[in-house]
Design an enzyme around this catalytic site. Structure first.
Site, PDB file in Angstrom:
ATOM      1  N   VAL A 225       0.879  -1.166   0.000  1.00 40.59           N
ATOM      2  CA  VAL A 225       0.000   0.000   0.000  1.00 40.59           C
ATOM      3  C   VAL A 225       0.921   1.222   0.000  1.00 40.59           C
ATOM      4  O   VAL A 225       1.725   1.393   0.919  1.00 40.59           O
ATOM      5  CB  VAL A 225      -0.928   0.008   1.238  1.00 40.59           C
ATOM      6  CG1 VAL A 225      -1.906   1.169   1.161  1.00 40.59           C
ATOM      7  CG2 VAL A 225      -1.668  -1.315   1.364  1.00 40.59           C
TER       8      VAL A 225
ATOM      9  N   HIS B 100      -7.230   7.347   1.527  1.00 40.28           N
ATOM     10  CA  HIS B 100      -7.460   5.962   1.117  1.00 40.28           C
ATOM     11  C   HIS B 100      -6.330   5.046   1.594  1.00 40.28           C
ATOM     12  O   HIS B 100      -6.565   3.920   2.018  1.00 40.28           O
ATOM     13  CB  HIS B 100      -7.606   5.893  -0.410  1.00 40.28           C
ATOM     14  CG  HIS B 100      -8.046   4.561  -0.901  1.00 40.28           C
ATOM     15  ND1 HIS B 100      -7.194   3.691  -1.539  1.00 40.28           N
ATOM     16  CD2 HIS B 100      -9.252   3.935  -0.836  1.00 40.28           C
ATOM     17  CE1 HIS B 100      -7.850   2.586  -1.846  1.00 40.28           C
ATOM     18  NE2 HIS B 100      -9.093   2.706  -1.436  1.00 40.28           N
TER      19      HIS B 100
END
Length: 158
Positions: free
Chosen positions: A82, A89
């Site tokens: 990520v 987000h």
């Protein structure tokens, strides 16, 4: 005398599930390669390893739960990347993946290893997924085998 339990790095006879995120696959693939190489080095047979690809890191926990509930799976390794963007987000996905993976481990009593990178830049992700050198996929493989052994010694699930 104090009893000391220390996990051994012998994967012989262990069945391992690896869940990998397709999102940021250019990093996750490097983590997976390191993980698979290390599992093989630790004497896990290739035929005892199952790899499942999921769309993103947020999707990892539900598939990890499926594998962790299987009697013949000794550990689950969760891999993803990520990378921070311009919105929140990043935080939502990273936190959701972390909490979900932790919950699977606690509810099943099996090692469910958190190998999801949460980094600010692509460069940081590359540095943590090197082919030769620092590779968090490799570290996750070692943790999975050692934790499976610790739990066995502690009288946990095999």
């Amino acid at each position: 005398m104090t009893k000391i339990i220390h996990g051994k790095s012998n994967g012989r006879g262990k069945k391992i599930a690896v869940i990998a995120s397709e999102f940021n696959e250019f990093i996750t693939k490097r983590l997976l390669d390191g993980c698979l190489d290390e599992l093989t080095r630790l004497s896990v047979k290739k035929s005892d390893i199952t790899v499942a690809w999921v769309p993103g890191a947020y999707d990892i926990p539900v598939v990890a739960a499926k594998f962790a509930k299987k009697r013949d799976v000794h550990a689950v390794i969760c891999l993803g990347a990520v990378i921070r963007g311009e919105t929140i987000h990043f935080e939502l996905v990273a936190q959701g993946a972390a909490q979900g993976i932790l919950q699977v481990s606690l509810t099943t009593g099996k090692p469910v290893i958190f190998g999801v990178l949460a980094v600010d830049t692509v460069d940081q992700a590359y540095k943590r997924s090197e082919e030769k050198g620092d590779n968090k996929g490799k570290d996750a493989a070692i943790a999975a085998i050692e934790m499976a052994d610790v739990l066995k010694q502690a009288g946990g699930k095999k």
